[in-house]
Design a protein around this motif. Structure first.
Motif, PDB file in Angstrom:
ATOM      1  N   VAL A  17       0.680  -1.344  -0.002  1.00 49.08           N
ATOM      2  CA  VAL A  17      -0.030   0.047  -0.242  1.00 49.08           C
ATOM      3  C   VAL A  17       0.775   1.155   0.051  1.00 49.08           C
ATOM      4  N   SER A  19      -0.574   4.536  -0.724  1.00 48.93           N
ATOM      5  CA  SER A  19      -1.073   5.560  -0.230  1.00 48.93           C
ATOM      6  C   SER A  19      -2.462   5.068  -0.119  1.00 48.93           C
ATOM      7  N   VAL A  20      -3.372   6.089   0.786  1.00 50.01           N
ATOM      8  CA  VAL A  20      -4.792   5.943   0.935  1.00 50.01           C
ATOM      9  C   VAL A  20      -5.243   7.169   1.101  1.00 50.01           C
ATOM     10  N   ARG A  21      -6.121   7.364   0.461  1.00 47.70           N
ATOM     11  CA  ARG A  21      -6.856   8.692   0.242  1.00 47.70           C
ATOM     12  C   ARG A  21      -8.429   8.783   0.293  1.00 47.70           C
ATOM     13  N   ARG A  22      -8.981   9.385   1.535  1.00 54.26           N
ATOM     14  CA  ARG A  22     -10.405   9.450   1.646  1.00 54.26           C
ATOM     15  C   ARG A  22     -11.065   9.792   0.374  1.00 54.26           C
ATOM     16  N   VAL A  43     -12.638   4.899   0.723  1.00 52.53           N
ATOM     17  CA  VAL A  43     -10.902   5.059   0.537  1.00 52.53           C
ATOM     18  C   VAL A  43     -10.583   4.563  -0.730  1.00 52.53           C
ATOM     19  N   GLU A  44      -9.492   5.320  -1.325  1.00 53.01           N
ATOM     20  CA  GLU A  44      -8.869   4.764  -2.684  1.00 53.01           C
ATOM     21  C   GLU A  44      -7.576   4.381  -2.193  1.00 53.01           C
ATOM     22  N   HIS A  45      -6.973   3.227  -2.509  1.00 55.15           N
ATOM     23  CA  HIS A  45      -5.646   2.972  -2.032  1.00 55.15           C
ATOM     24  C   HIS A  45      -4.809   2.884  -3.668  1.00 55.15           C
ATOM     25  N   GLU A  46      -3.549   3.210  -3.431  1.00 54.34           N
ATOM     26  CA  GLU A  46      -2.687   3.293  -4.276  1.00 54.34           C
ATOM     27  C   GLU A  46      -1.649   2.115  -4.116  1.00 54.34           C
TER      28      GLU A  46
END
Length: 111
Positions: A17, A19-22, A43-46
């Protein structure tokens, strides 16, 4: 080995993982009413793909993690024999699902 969170699926594929973005709100509007649980986030994970694990690697990593967080499974002054039994059962697990059932990890569901 780099630090960070990895995701491993039931087929032993894995990703780091990055990054994690709301991205917004998830769940029902009922979560806004007291008593129906806290609001949840979408959330969206890169993710960065990594080589798959073998089942033996997963069992080893799981046992290492259990040892590192022993107190979470035994409590203070807990049952060491029961913990050793858990380690042995993890070492003999035949699937990711069986490991998951044995360790009963926390989830991101509201309580």
């Amino acid at each position: 080995m780099q630090n960070g969170m990895e995701l491993i699926d039931a087929d032993l594929r894995r990703w780091r993982v990055l990054s994690v973005r709301r991205t917004g709100r998830a769940g029902s509007l009922l979560s806004l009413i007291p008593g129906f649980g806290p609001p949840q986030a979408r959330v969206e994970h890169e993710l960065e793909p990594l080589p798959a694990l073998s089942l033996e690697d997963l069992r080893r990593r799981t046992r290492d993690s259990l040892e590192k967080f022993r107190v979470d499974y035994t409590g203070f002054g807990g049952d060491e024999a029961e913990f050793e039994s858990l380690l042995a059962r993890v070492g003999k697990a035949r699937s990711v699902a069986e490991v998951y059932e044995l360790i009963q990890p926390d989830t991101f569901e509201p309580y």
